[in-house]
Motif scaffolding. Sequence first.
Motif, PDB file in Angstrom:
ATOM      1  N   ALA A  51       6.058  11.747   1.682  1.00 23.48           N
ATOM      2  CA  ALA A  51       6.680  12.801   1.630  1.00 23.48           C
ATOM      3  C   ALA A  51       8.104  13.255   2.243  1.00 23.48           C
ATOM      4  CB  ALA A  51       5.747  14.282   2.480  1.00 23.48           C
ATOM      5  N   ALA A  52       8.493  12.429   3.103  1.00 25.53           N
ATOM      6  CA  ALA A  52       9.601  12.337   3.882  1.00 25.53           C
ATOM      7  C   ALA A  52      10.918  11.319   3.771  1.00 25.53           C
ATOM      8  CB  ALA A  52       9.468  12.305   5.326  1.00 25.53           C
ATOM      9  N   VAL A  53      10.588   9.987   3.121  1.00 25.12           N
ATOM     10  CA  VAL A  53      11.346   8.933   2.979  1.00 25.12           C
ATOM     11  C   VAL A  53      11.281   8.262   1.828  1.00 25.12           C
ATOM     12  CG1 VAL A  53      12.227   6.824   4.317  1.00 25.12           C
ATOM     13  CG2 VAL A  53      10.797   8.630   5.579  1.00 25.12           C
ATOM     14  N   ASP A  54      12.125   7.772   1.109  1.00 31.60           N
ATOM     15  CA  ASP A  54      12.296   7.231  -0.070  1.00 31.60           C
ATOM     16  C   ASP A  54      12.309   5.688   0.343  1.00 31.60           C
ATOM     17  OD1 ASP A  54      12.156   7.332  -2.777  1.00 31.60           O
ATOM     18  OD2 ASP A  54      14.459   7.641  -3.018  1.00 31.60           O
ATOM     19  N   ILE A  55      11.236   4.951   0.286  1.00 33.89           N
ATOM     20  CA  ILE A  55      10.980   3.802   0.717  1.00 33.89           C
ATOM     21  C   ILE A  55       9.636   2.973   0.107  1.00 33.89           C
ATOM     22  CG2 ILE A  55       9.963   4.022   2.924  1.00 33.89           C
ATOM     23  CD1 ILE A  55      12.177   1.917   3.554  1.00 33.89           C
ATOM     24  N   ASN A  56       9.790   1.886  -0.283  1.00 38.27           N
ATOM     25  CA  ASN A  56       8.579   1.300  -0.730  1.00 38.27           C
ATOM     26  C   ASN A  56       7.739   1.058   0.526  1.00 38.27           C
ATOM     27  OD1 ASN A  56       8.877   0.783  -3.437  1.00 38.27           O
ATOM     28  ND2 ASN A  56      10.262  -1.018  -3.009  1.00 38.27           N
ATOM     29  N   ILE A  57       6.339   1.269   0.500  1.00 40.49           N
ATOM     30  CA  ILE A  57       5.269   1.102   1.765  1.00 40.49           C
ATOM     31  C   ILE A  57       4.529  -0.012   1.282  1.00 40.49           C
ATOM     32  CG2 ILE A  57       3.661   2.208   3.136  1.00 40.49           C
ATOM     33  CD1 ILE A  57       4.778   5.015   2.141  1.00 40.49           C
ATOM     34  N   ALA A  58       4.541  -1.133   2.351  1.00 44.41           N
ATOM     35  CA  ALA A  58       3.632  -2.167   2.390  1.00 44.41           C
ATOM     36  C   ALA A  58       2.751  -2.013   3.464  1.00 44.41           C
ATOM     37  CB  ALA A  58       4.430  -3.568   2.510  1.00 44.41           C
ATOM     38  N   ALA A  59       1.544  -2.931   3.644  1.00 43.26           N
ATOM     39  CA  ALA A  59       0.625  -3.001   4.714  1.00 43.26           C
ATOM     40  C   ALA A  59       0.170  -3.987   5.218  1.00 43.26           C
ATOM     41  CB  ALA A  59      -0.309  -1.929   4.424  1.00 43.26           C
ATOM     42  N   SER A  60      -0.248  -4.415   6.140  1.00 40.89           N
ATOM     43  CA  SER A  60      -0.953  -5.683   6.632  1.00 40.89           C
ATOM     44  C   SER A  60      -1.699  -5.127   7.860  1.00 40.89           C
ATOM     45  CB  SER A  60       0.294  -6.263   7.411  1.00 40.89           C
ATOM     46  OG  SER A  60      -0.033  -7.619   8.005  1.00 40.89           O
ATOM     47  N   LEU A  61      -3.125  -5.373   7.342  1.00 42.29           N
ATOM     48  CA  LEU A  61      -3.971  -4.667   8.082  1.00 42.29           C
ATOM     49  C   LEU A  61      -5.162  -5.784   8.291  1.00 42.29           C
ATOM     50  CD1 LEU A  61      -4.292  -1.347   6.302  1.00 42.29           C
ATOM     51  CD2 LEU A  61      -3.009  -1.950   8.244  1.00 42.29           C
ATOM     52  N   GLY A  62      -5.020  -7.215   7.889  1.00 41.39           N
ATOM     53  CA  GLY A  62      -6.106  -7.956   8.005  1.00 41.39           C
ATOM     54  C   GLY A  62      -6.938  -8.119   7.057  1.00 41.39           C
ATOM     55  N   ILE A  63      -8.187  -8.693   7.115  1.00 44.10           N
ATOM     56  CA  ILE A  63      -9.301  -8.875   6.014  1.00 44.10           C
ATOM     57  C   ILE A  63      -9.790  -7.436   5.584  1.00 44.10           C
ATOM     58  CG2 ILE A  63     -11.557  -9.688   5.767  1.00 44.10           C
ATOM     59  CD1 ILE A  63     -10.648 -11.880   8.026  1.00 44.10           C
ATOM     60  N   LEU A  64      -9.793  -7.608   4.244  1.00 43.59           N
ATOM     61  CA  LEU A  64     -10.117  -6.156   3.473  1.00 43.59           C
ATOM     62  C   LEU A  64     -11.375  -6.440   2.964  1.00 43.59           C
ATOM     63  CD1 LEU A  64      -6.690  -5.234   1.878  1.00 43.59           C
ATOM     64  CD2 LEU A  64      -7.693  -4.300   4.011  1.00 43.59           C
ATOM     65  N   THR A  65     -12.153  -5.347   2.459  1.00 45.69           N
ATOM     66  CA  THR A  65     -13.165  -5.255   1.466  1.00 45.69           C
ATOM     67  C   THR A  65     -12.613  -4.674   0.188  1.00 45.69           C
ATOM     68  OG1 THR A  65     -13.493  -2.893   1.900  1.00 45.69           O
ATOM     69  CG2 THR A  65     -14.859  -4.509   3.187  1.00 45.69           C
ATOM     70  N   SER A  66     -13.282  -5.016  -0.886  1.00 44.72           N
ATOM     71  CA  SER A  66     -12.788  -4.583  -2.211  1.00 44.72           C
ATOM     72  C   SER A  66     -12.722  -3.069  -2.069  1.00 44.72           C
ATOM     73  CB  SER A  66     -13.686  -5.040  -3.434  1.00 44.72           C
ATOM     74  OG  SER A  66     -14.909  -4.462  -3.279  1.00 44.72           O
ATOM     75  N   ASP A 104      -8.915  -0.975  -3.021  1.00 44.02           N
ATOM     76  CA  ASP A 104      -8.966   0.152  -3.984  1.00 44.02           C
ATOM     77  C   ASP A 104      -8.239   1.357  -3.494  1.00 44.02           C
ATOM     78  OD1 ASP A 104     -10.162  -1.526  -6.003  1.00 44.02           O
ATOM     79  OD2 ASP A 104     -11.821  -0.634  -5.749  1.00 44.02           O
ATOM     80  N   GLU A 105      -8.683   1.512  -2.089  1.00 47.93           N
ATOM     81  CA  GLU A 105      -8.064   2.693  -1.459  1.00 47.93           C
ATOM     82  C   GLU A 105      -6.544   2.616  -1.199  1.00 47.93           C
ATOM     83  OE1 GLU A 105     -10.050   4.532   1.919  1.00 47.93           O
ATOM     84  OE2 GLU A 105      -8.471   6.104   1.572  1.00 47.93           O
ATOM     85  N   LEU A 106      -6.205   1.290  -0.918  1.00 44.71           N
ATOM     86  CA  LEU A 106      -4.682   0.978  -0.826  1.00 44.71           C
ATOM     87  C   LEU A 106      -4.038   1.345  -1.983  1.00 44.71           C
ATOM     88  CD1 LEU A 106      -4.559  -2.023   1.687  1.00 44.71           C
ATOM     89  CD2 LEU A 106      -4.548   0.380   2.518  1.00 44.71           C
ATOM     90  N   VAL A 107      -4.674   0.807  -3.121  1.00 43.78           N
ATOM     91  CA  VAL A 107      -3.879   1.018  -4.315  1.00 43.78           C
ATOM     92  C   VAL A 107      -3.975   2.434  -4.638  1.00 43.78           C
ATOM     93  CG1 VAL A 107      -4.050   0.628  -6.826  1.00 43.78           C
ATOM     94  CG2 VAL A 107      -4.627  -1.063  -5.332  1.00 43.78           C
ATOM     95  N   ALA A 108      -4.965   3.237  -4.268  1.00 43.21           N
ATOM     96  CA  ALA A 108      -4.844   4.766  -4.691  1.00 43.21           C
ATOM     97  C   ALA A 108      -3.623   5.616  -3.685  1.00 43.21           C
ATOM     98  CB  ALA A 108      -6.083   5.259  -4.445  1.00 43.21           C
ATOM     99  N   LEU A 109      -3.660   4.849  -2.471  1.00 44.33           N
ATOM    100  CA  LEU A 109      -2.523   5.512  -1.605  1.00 44.33           C
ATOM    101  C   LEU A 109      -1.153   5.316  -2.230  1.00 44.33           C
ATOM    102  CD1 LEU A 109      -4.043   4.940   1.827  1.00 44.33           C
ATOM    103  CD2 LEU A 109      -3.938   6.929   0.877  1.00 44.33           C
ATOM    104  N   GLY A 110      -0.888   4.145  -2.734  1.00 45.96           N
ATOM    105  CA  GLY A 110       0.171   3.904  -3.221  1.00 45.96           C
ATOM    106  C   GLY A 110       1.022   2.799  -2.507  1.00 45.96           C
ATOM    107  N   VAL A 111       0.391   2.213  -1.620  1.00 47.65           N
ATOM    108  CA  VAL A 111       0.864   0.873  -0.907  1.00 47.65           C
ATOM    109  C   VAL A 111       0.992  -0.201  -2.030  1.00 47.65           C
ATOM    110  CG1 VAL A 111       0.138  -0.982   0.586  1.00 47.65           C
ATOM    111  CG2 VAL A 111      -0.620   1.522   1.005  1.00 47.65           C
ATOM    112  N   HIS A 112       2.286  -0.520  -2.259  1.00 46.98           N
ATOM    113  CA  HIS A 112       2.520  -1.396  -3.501  1.00 46.98           C
ATOM    114  C   HIS A 112       2.608  -2.835  -2.951  1.00 46.98           C
ATOM    115  CE1 HIS A 112       7.002  -3.192  -3.240  1.00 46.98           C
ATOM    116  NE2 HIS A 112       6.687  -2.798  -1.923  1.00 46.98           N
TER     117      HIS A 112
END
Length: 331
Positions: free
Chosen positions: A135-150, A154-162
Amino acid sequence: MQEILARARVQVLESGVGLDEAGVREVLDLPDEDLPEALELAHEVRLRWCGPEVEVEGIVSLKTGGCPEDCHFCSQSGLFSSPVRSVWLDIQALVEAARATAAAGATEFCIVAAVRGPDARLMAQLREGVAAIRAAVDINIAASLGILTSEQVDELVALGVHRYNHNLETARSFFPEVVTTHSWDERWDTLRLVRDSGMEVCCGGILGMGESLDQRAEFAAQLAELSPHEVPLNFLNPRPGTPMAERALVQPRDALRAIAAFRLALPRTILRYAGGREITLGDLGTREGLLGGINAVIVGNYLTTLGRPASDDLALLDELSMPIKSLSASL
Ligand code: SF4
């Protein structure tokens, strides 16, 4: 000219086909007098297959320290006596960090948490944080949160984490010497889920943890098999209190040989300078790497150690006439 470099010139530069494990091993073994030529070739490969732009990224730690895992290089493990204790960042601070990162000219903002994998609390924080940044900044968002479930993928994709970062850290054969609380294959499984989801895969590792040159080449080949969008290349910065506190630094020439070799194995990937380059290479080596296959940098501070000031890196890119990748080019 060394035969391996002549072969790489045809295969990698002209055809875009990366070197295999044996080829990487040969590059890692080149004598010092052939290093400038190897770096020059790696630079040509980068320009030919990735272009002149350099991607700039900032990272922020949403949750620092207190991790239950035992990665022997990591001062964020709660199992060692390293002085990093568990701290959470609030959403406002996260948005401010994203804003400062964008203002420094970066197109990527990576949210990192020191965890085995996200729990419900972390996912809730991330949901709120990503929405506030978008909502506030024009930037690509990435994440690094360790081991994921499927479901989490899916939730990260839905959030827009690219893009999702999850490092294999080292060769499969060496991993048990570095981590005992989870396996290389668990990391590989998360990476496959991420790749299949359509998010960009960011996967790299740390050189200088005691792996042999054979294992360094094995690691490059395993990354090539994964074919990640980005590979962050770290050099061990031995942290006090960790089991690797007394390890010697990678010698600068070996670090540069590795940069050239990884570029020749991964002609199209974003090869990013990550942690440890300052103490391993210094200013001069930083420049040589950028002219030897590296095409992305992290600006500002790393997670637990200080990097160079952002302005130093940006001034160097300017001096080398390397344009910074813009947001429109990366969308
Ligand atoms: S590398 Fe990641 S998983 Fe391993 S101890 Fe550090 S924060 Fe935890």
